[in-house]
Design a protein around this motif. Sequence first.
Motif, PDB file in Angstrom:
ATOM      1  N   ASP A  27       0.832  -1.201   0.000  1.00  0.00           N
ATOM      2  CA  ASP A  27       0.000   0.000   0.000  1.00  0.00           C
ATOM      3  C   ASP A  27       0.872   1.260   0.000  1.00  0.00           C
ATOM      4  O   ASP A  27       0.867   2.042   0.941  1.00  0.00           O
ATOM      5  CB  ASP A  27      -0.929  -0.003   1.219  1.00  0.00           C
ATOM      6  N   THR A  54      -3.648   1.592  -2.398  1.00  0.00           N
ATOM      7  CA  THR A  54      -4.408   0.351  -2.221  1.00  0.00           C
ATOM      8  C   THR A  54      -5.532   0.548  -1.217  1.00  0.00           C
ATOM      9  O   THR A  54      -6.665   0.117  -1.454  1.00  0.00           O
ATOM     10  CB  THR A  54      -3.482  -0.806  -1.803  1.00  0.00           C
ATOM     11  N   ASP A  55      -5.247   1.208  -0.124  1.00  0.00           N
ATOM     12  CA  ASP A  55      -6.291   1.478   0.872  1.00  0.00           C
ATOM     13  C   ASP A  55      -7.425   2.291   0.251  1.00  0.00           C
ATOM     14  O   ASP A  55      -8.601   1.982   0.442  1.00  0.00           O
ATOM     15  CB  ASP A  55      -5.692   2.222   2.068  1.00  0.00           C
ATOM     16  N   THR A 152      -3.239  -6.652   3.056  1.00  0.00           N
ATOM     17  CA  THR A 152      -3.787  -5.583   2.212  1.00  0.00           C
ATOM     18  C   THR A 152      -4.280  -6.127   0.879  1.00  0.00           C
ATOM     19  O   THR A 152      -5.389  -5.816   0.435  1.00  0.00           O
ATOM     20  CB  THR A 152      -2.731  -4.489   1.986  1.00  0.00           C
TER      21      THR A 152
END
Length: 177
Positions: A27, A54-55, A152
Amino acid sequence: MTSRDKLWIDFRDDSAFRESLINGNPDPIGGIRISTGDEYLVGGKNEYLPTWVTDFVIRLVDSGIDVLDGEQRTIVNHNGPSYLVIKPSDEEEVEVSHRLIWEAVEDPDEYPELIETTITTSDTFVSAVDQVGQRLLAYILEHNPQLTDSETVSDLQKVLELLEGRKQSANIEETEE
């Protein structure tokens, strides 16, 4: 800004982003932009909103599920902060607004100069968030297949699977970028 059937969500592909993935960060800080053709809701032609990519994409994909359920979602960009408000207006349309301060989320009429908004179809929005999620997942695994086991990446895969299931139950078909 209004475009019912066009919505593109991109993440910045640059050497720093790739290097971070290669070094094992699932991330990394990068950039996101959202446009409806030549007009930008978030970012600009050569500008991206800095964020943990990514988050942010996980939360975008999850907001696609909310749209299908008729629920509003506010996504906080923690590297700002700024706020992306996704608000279904009915079963067929969704309003997407980028707001620069929290007060504009709570009382948008007081801060119209701090808000960029577009209205698109629910299908277009859901397809756009699905596509950026799928592209990001493929990109991450292309640059570091070992990240498959990271929490993640697992979270991204799970939310994409959930969205796919909701799309099937809502009879949403894919649209081309």
